[in-house]
Write a protein that holds these residues in place. Sequence first.
Motif, PDB file in Angstrom:
ATOM      1  N   ALA A   1      -8.791  -6.586   4.770  1.00 39.52           N
ATOM      2  CA  ALA A   1      -7.972  -6.298   5.938  1.00 39.52           C
ATOM      3  C   ALA A   1      -6.631  -6.986   5.778  1.00 39.52           C
ATOM      4  N   SER A   2      -5.577  -6.257   6.106  1.00 42.48           N
ATOM      5  CA  SER A   2      -4.227  -6.824   6.069  1.00 42.48           C
ATOM      6  C   SER A   2      -3.427  -6.316   7.252  1.00 42.48           C
ATOM      7  N   THR A   3      -2.485  -7.116   7.672  1.00 45.74           N
ATOM      8  CA  THR A   3      -1.471  -6.569   8.564  1.00 45.74           C
ATOM      9  C   THR A   3      -0.437  -5.902   7.664  1.00 45.74           C
TER      10      THR A   3
ATOM     11  N   ALA B   1       2.072  -5.199   2.777  1.00 43.48           N
ATOM     12  CA  ALA B   1       1.079  -6.116   3.344  1.00 43.48           C
ATOM     13  C   ALA B   1       1.817  -7.366   3.819  1.00 43.48           C
ATOM     14  N   LEU B   2       1.731  -7.645   5.100  1.00 41.22           N
ATOM     15  CA  LEU B   2       2.452  -8.797   5.647  1.00 41.22           C
ATOM     16  C   LEU B   2       1.586 -10.046   5.584  1.00 41.22           C
ATOM     17  N   ARG B   3       0.310  -9.879   5.843  1.00 37.57           N
ATOM     18  CA  ARG B   3      -0.610 -11.015   5.844  1.00 37.57           C
ATOM     19  C   ARG B   3      -2.002 -10.475   5.556  1.00 37.57           C
ATOM     20  N   ARG B   4      -2.695 -11.159   4.661  1.00 32.98           N
ATOM     21  CA  ARG B   4      -4.050 -10.729   4.339  1.00 32.98           C
ATOM     22  C   ARG B   4      -5.011 -11.435   5.289  1.00 32.98           C
ATOM     23  N   VAL B   5      -5.742 -10.645   6.036  1.00 37.85           N
ATOM     24  CA  VAL B   5      -6.666 -11.182   7.023  1.00 37.85           C
ATOM     25  C   VAL B   5      -8.045 -11.427   6.398  1.00 37.85           C
ATOM     26  N   LYS B   6      -8.410 -10.555   5.518  1.00 33.87           N
ATOM     27  CA  LYS B   6      -9.722 -10.663   4.857  1.00 33.87           C
ATOM     28  C   LYS B   6      -9.536 -10.163   3.437  1.00 33.87           C
TER      29      LYS B   6
ATOM     30  N   PHE C   1       0.865  -1.177   0.000  1.00 31.08           N
ATOM     31  CA  PHE C   1       0.000   0.000   0.000  1.00 31.08           C
ATOM     32  C   PHE C   1       0.900   1.224   0.000  1.00 31.08           C
TER      33      PHE C   1
ATOM     34  N   TYR D   1      -2.722  -2.690  11.224  1.00 35.34           N
ATOM     35  CA  TYR D   1      -3.666  -3.208  10.230  1.00 35.34           C
ATOM     36  C   TYR D   1      -4.115  -2.081   9.315  1.00 35.34           C
ATOM     37  N   LEU D   2      -4.392  -2.461   8.090  1.00 38.28           N
ATOM     38  CA  LEU D   2      -5.058  -1.539   7.170  1.00 38.28           C
ATOM     39  C   LEU D   2      -6.349  -2.202   6.721  1.00 38.28           C
TER      40      LEU D   2
END
Lengths: 156, 156
Positions: B97-99, A139-144, A68, B106-107
């Motif tokens: 959502a991402s870390t 972005a380290l990890r996509r949560v959603k 981002f 988070y973003l």
Amino acid sequence: MKLDVTDRKILKLLQQDGRLSNAEIAEQVALSPSPCLRRLRRLEQEGIIEGYQTQLNRQKIDLGMTVFVQIKMHDHHAASVKNFEQAIHGMDAVITASTVSGSADYLLEVVASDLEDYDRVVSKLQELKMVREIESNFALRRVKTAAPLPLKRLSD
Amino acid sequence: MKLDVTDRKILKLLQQDGRLSNAEIAEQVALSPSPCLRRLRRLEQEGIIEGYQTQLNRQKIDLGMTVFVQIKMHDHHAASVKNFEQAIHGMDAVITASTVSGSADYLLEVVASDLEDYDRVVSKLQELKMVREIESNFALRRVKTAAPLPLKRLSD
DNA sequence: GATGAAAGTTTCGTCCT
DNA sequence: AGGACGAAACTTTCATC
């Protein structure tokens, strides 16, 4: 334009699976295929449905890196804005871009294979004269990911 | 797993229009339907194609407001992370959502009908005890939306 | 809105090169 | 691998209730 409960059901189903056949949709919303297809075509023609897309696994097509990028501009003259946005449209690593409120002017989502690949993108952005500052948040990890838009349940 | 030129053509077409029939794809990549369908099924089974989605016009379904929300946490203990992410999954206004690296943890991308609607979302986030700070950046104008992922042209 | 019929497509297994 | 054939399912239009 109004959406009734059935329209919203159709949209909900299609967000989950954009390749559903009309027959399948009709069955799930308890309509026969004819009126269901009429609704579908109406939703398309009214522009409520903008299009159908395929979700790809970014890792598996070697675009595992998502960044981002916040951009601050030197100025907001019409010419700068136009040139910047034109440049953005030409960069296919930039998959989304918005102007935003707050301290930055633009927020971009950029995909890349790796840091080297990403560096090339940033370099291109830095070459743009109207760009003052670039902040990259990886972005380290996509949560959603790409969750369906929530359709209000109310109002028939 | 390797993608040849034809696979990439198929993926490119499907990103543009997720409802293309196998017959149409086959014609555009200069294959007969049989091998084309085999490739398509392979792409699905290998997980390169994750799914098919329908793009809706956010304005027309009364979700005209998009907000990018940066969240800072009090701590990063496993329990806090788990609870926070569970809460995020339960909030359907949060569509991605991402870390992230950088000053925020988070973003999020949040959709809402209007400020009042958005306020309800923020209130819910503020109620979460592990959340320390929330910064909202409103999307003012979308310059580029859900552009297709750029598939490398190289390597057969 | 539902139903049914009919023509045209599409899918998908099978067999061949 | 790609290509061809055929059966079953699906789409779409049209007429009708």
